[in-house]
Design an enzyme around this catalytic site. Structure first.
Site, PDB file in Angstrom:
ATOM      1  N   ILE A  72      12.403  -1.914  -1.915  1.00 36.28           N
ATOM      2  CA  ILE A  72      11.601  -0.944  -2.663  1.00 36.28           C
ATOM      3  C   ILE A  72      10.240  -1.528  -3.045  1.00 36.28           C
ATOM      4  O   ILE A  72       9.232  -0.817  -3.047  1.00 36.28           O
ATOM      5  CB  ILE A  72      12.359  -0.477  -3.914  1.00 36.28           C
ATOM      6  CG1 ILE A  72      13.640   0.255  -3.499  1.00 36.28           C
ATOM      7  CG2 ILE A  72      11.490   0.415  -4.794  1.00 36.28           C
ATOM      8  CD1 ILE A  72      14.548   0.630  -4.653  1.00 36.28           C
ATOM      9  N   HIS A  73      10.200  -2.809  -3.388  1.00 36.69           N
ATOM     10  CA  HIS A  73       8.926  -3.439  -3.750  1.00 36.69           C
ATOM     11  C   HIS A  73       7.841  -3.184  -2.704  1.00 36.69           C
ATOM     12  O   HIS A  73       8.097  -3.295  -1.495  1.00 36.69           O
ATOM     13  CB  HIS A  73       9.119  -4.956  -3.877  1.00 36.69           C
ATOM     14  CG  HIS A  73       9.642  -5.377  -5.217  1.00 36.69           C
ATOM     15  ND1 HIS A  73      10.253  -6.594  -5.425  1.00 36.69           N
ATOM     16  CD2 HIS A  73       9.644  -4.751  -6.420  1.00 36.69           C
ATOM     17  CE1 HIS A  73      10.610  -6.700  -6.692  1.00 36.69           C
ATOM     18  NE2 HIS A  73      10.253  -5.593  -7.313  1.00 36.69           N
ATOM     19  N   GLU A  74       6.641  -2.870  -3.160  1.00 35.02           N
ATOM     20  CA  GLU A  74       5.479  -2.656  -2.282  1.00 35.02           C
ATOM     21  C   GLU A  74       5.735  -1.605  -1.210  1.00 35.02           C
ATOM     22  O   GLU A  74       5.258  -1.730  -0.090  1.00 35.02           O
ATOM     23  CB  GLU A  74       5.039  -3.982  -1.637  1.00 35.02           C
ATOM     24  CG  GLU A  74       4.526  -5.003  -2.628  1.00 35.02           C
ATOM     25  CD  GLU A  74       3.423  -4.435  -3.527  1.00 35.02           C
ATOM     26  OE1 GLU A  74       2.562  -3.720  -3.022  1.00 35.02           O
ATOM     27  OE2 GLU A  74       3.450  -4.728  -4.742  1.00 35.02           O
ATOM     28  N   GLY A  75       6.476  -0.590  -1.557  1.00 34.07           N
ATOM     29  CA  GLY A  75       6.703   0.530  -0.647  1.00 34.07           C
ATOM     30  C   GLY A  75       8.077   0.472  -0.011  1.00 34.07           C
ATOM     31  O   GLY A  75       8.469  -0.530   0.578  1.00 34.07           O
ATOM     32  N   HIS A  96       6.903   2.576   4.969  1.00 32.58           N
ATOM     33  CA  HIS A  96       6.426   1.679   6.019  1.00 32.58           C
ATOM     34  C   HIS A  96       6.769   2.200   7.415  1.00 32.58           C
ATOM     35  O   HIS A  96       6.064   1.913   8.383  1.00 32.58           O
ATOM     36  CB  HIS A  96       6.976   0.276   5.794  1.00 32.58           C
ATOM     37  CG  HIS A  96       6.405  -0.364   4.559  1.00 32.58           C
ATOM     38  ND1 HIS A  96       5.103  -0.799   4.499  1.00 32.58           N
ATOM     39  CD2 HIS A  96       6.925  -0.589   3.331  1.00 32.58           C
ATOM     40  CE1 HIS A  96       4.857  -1.285   3.292  1.00 32.58           C
ATOM     41  NE2 HIS A  96       5.943  -1.155   2.560  1.00 32.58           N
TER      42      HIS A  96
END
Length: 592
Positions: A441-444, A449
């Site tokens: 989940i972090h950074e999208g 992506h």
């Protein structure tokens, strides 16, 4: 306690495969040598093992809390570890000498930081975010902003954050409502709320430099109206800015990192005559998201490193356990009175260990490769630099998402290797899983992506992104075919997968309906990721060459596993994609 990373593997990847020592012939790195690099890696491993790994479990069991005075309370070991990190000069690692840095290659800096990420994901988050924050300001800030905010971060006196999400707007940044109004003196007054801000409040440093996305007057709707501002906890004269901690979020993992809900400009503090937190514009108005992508893309590869490091730590812990835990007997031994054997003697345990090895060593190779592309981009010009930038753009969503998915799977397998002990708090592997579960989940999330890879990266510049990726992989395939033996066999398998990737990409975009094209973009991301990792394993196999010994035989076994067990998974995925399946598009919400 098992070492959280393998120095032997890092040395192989950096010096036998990537030939990082050759970077010292480039003007930017002429002050360094292989000895410099070894010293940095030795120092990192030593501090990470002695100062960070030793409080990883304690930090997990003693979450940050807000004291009676309104300040965040952390265990003492976090401050001691970060002070040692700063004192060592590692915070300054890859920064330019002009701002007080050591001007190390990015790939060495990332390899060094990986030791801390593996030893203690929570405590390493503070410098991780600070480094990304400072790099953004070096790229887009004014000389005054660099002197005021960046130099103290390089010195480790200030820490930094990134403030994007809001309670009502997570990944959909077009929906943010934080406002920044010009104050007439060159500064802005910022009002709004930011959510999920890692390292957003603490007493670990003299100051916290928040990079805040906000809407400024006169901008168009959506993301094109977003600006980026520096909003420090304390102003340059020491005045407390109007940034208030509302509460702490409590996650299943990374529990030692403060994760905050922050209010900007709610009147808790009064640094200026006008309402709002004092902020300073970075660059031009309404270009904020473009600037923030500098930090976001760096953070995406950094999250790939973090996921890899945690997966690697779990793999090594389960490997150590499997060598000493005795249970059961060989299948051909019918004597119940004979002694039990170490569980590593059982084929299925070795399968799980080999799967972990293929995931974590493959992911570490991929992320280090991407880190070196950053060095190549910094030290080349013209067409070479353009090609490097494009390849890095294409690989970034994979370098973030593939380790986040498959190194998490490695952590799951580590628990399985330990059996009933694996999910108890007395052993480390259950924490590794919880810590790593955040990284998909972090950074999208993966879905974002997948959309980025299929919707933008492989078709950018009229398909130049995909073409360059295919050319790069094909060059490795050609070398492997010439090498013969197993490498040639794997090369043939990979060539077929690459051809299929190209065919399916064309088929997906030929339908003329973006909704259909992108409906299964996450499947596309997973399949393309496996193709890329097969390429990375073929690269490692070629670097092994004719070398002998257990380490190199282990690399051969992991490559064999990946090509026999993992790459074939892409076949059904490509079949699904080629069918232009609309299952998820055509169902009605009421059917659930």
């Amino acid at each position: 306690m098992a070492a959280p990373l393998s120095r032997r593997d890092i040395d192989f990847l950096l010096f036998e495969w990537l030939d990082v020592a050759a970077l010292t012939t480039r003007e930017r790195f002429t002050e360094h040598s292989r000895e410099t690099f070894d010293d940095v890696l030795d120092l990192s491993a030593d501090i990470a093992t002695k100062m960070f790994a030793t409080h990883n479990k304690k930090g997990d069991q003693n979450e940050p809390y807000i004291g009676d005075d309104g300040k965040v309370v952390l265990i003492d070991e976090v401050q001691a570890a970060l002070d040692e990190f700063t004192k060592s000069g590692l915070m300054a690692g890859s920064f330019d000498e002009s701002v007080g840095g050591l001007q190390l290659p990015n790939v060495i800096g990332k390899a060094a930081l990986a030791w801390f990420q593996a030893a203690n994901p929570s405590s390493s988050t503070y410098p991780f975010l600070t480094i990304g924050n400072a790099n953004l300001l070096i790229e887009y800030g004014t000389p005054e902003q660099i002197d005021t905010w960046v130099r103290p971060m390089v010195e480790g006196r200030f820490y930094g954050t990134m403030c994007l999400s809001e309670p009502q707007a997570g990944s959909s940044l077009a929906d943010i409502t934080t406002k920044a109004i010009p104050a007439g003196d060159g500064s802005y007054r910022v009002t709004g709320t930011k959510m999920w801000i890692s390292a957003g409040e603490h007493e670990l440093s003299e100051n916290i430099v928040h990079l805040v996305l906000a809407k400024t007057p006169g901008g168009p709707p959506g993301v094109k109206g977003i600006s980026l501002l520096i909003v420090p906890k304390y102003l340059a004269d020491g005045t407390r800015n109007d940034v208030a901690l509302v509460g702490l979020n409590h996650k299943m993992g990374n529990r030692g990192t403060t994760n905050t809900l922050l209010n900007f400009g709610d009147g808790t503090h009064t640094p200026a005559d006008e309402k709002g937190a004092v902020g300073y514009l970075v660059g031009e108005e309404h270009h904020g998201l473009m600037y923030m992508f500098h930090m976001m893309n760096e953070a995406r590869i950094g999250v790939g490193f973090l996921a890899t490091a945690i997966g690697y730590a779990g793999y090594l812990a389960s490997l150590e356990y499997a060598k000493v835990r005795t249970q059961g007997r060989p299948l051909d031994n019918k004597d119940p009175s004979s002694p039990a054997v170490p569980i590593i003697d059982h084929a299925d345990v070795r399968r799980m260990l080999l799967a972990q090895k293929s995931y974590v060593e493959g992911a570490l190779a991929l992320t280090l490769y991407c880190a070196q592309l950053v060095d190549d981009e910094q030290t080349t010009t013209g067409a070479d630099r353009d090609r490097t930038h494009l390849l890095l753009e294409v690989l970034t969503p994979i370098a973030k998402s593939w380790p986040s998915q498959w190194c998490l799977e490695a952590n799951s397998l580590a628990i399985q290797v330990l059996g009933g002990y694996g999910y108890t708090k007395e052993f480390d592997v259950e924490q590794y899983y919880r810590d790593n579960r955040l990284n998909p989940i972090h950074e999208g999330a993966h879905g974002i992506h997948g959309l980025d890879l299929l919707g933008r990266k492989v078709v950018m510049q009229d398909g130049a992104g995909l073409k360059l990726l295919v050319e790069t992989i094909t060059a490795t395939i050609d070398r492997a075919e010439a090498a013969g033996a197993d490498a040639a066999t794997y090369a043939a398998d990979l060539r077929r997968a690459v051809d299929r990737l190209t065919e399916v990409t064309v088929a997906l975009w030929s339908v003329g309906d973006p909704a259909t094209t992108l409906a299964n973009s996450t499947v596309y991301l997973e399949a393309t990721g496996h193709v890329v990792l097969a390429w990375i394993w073929l690269e490692q196999l070629l670097a092994v060459g004719e070398s002998t010994g257990d380490f190199y035989d282990g690399k051969r076994a992991a490559a064999q596993y990946f090509f026999r067990y993992e790459l074939p998974k892409t076949g059904p995925q490509f079949d699904l994609l080629a069918s232009l399946d609309r299952t998820t598009l055509d169902l009605e919400p009421s059917w659930f």
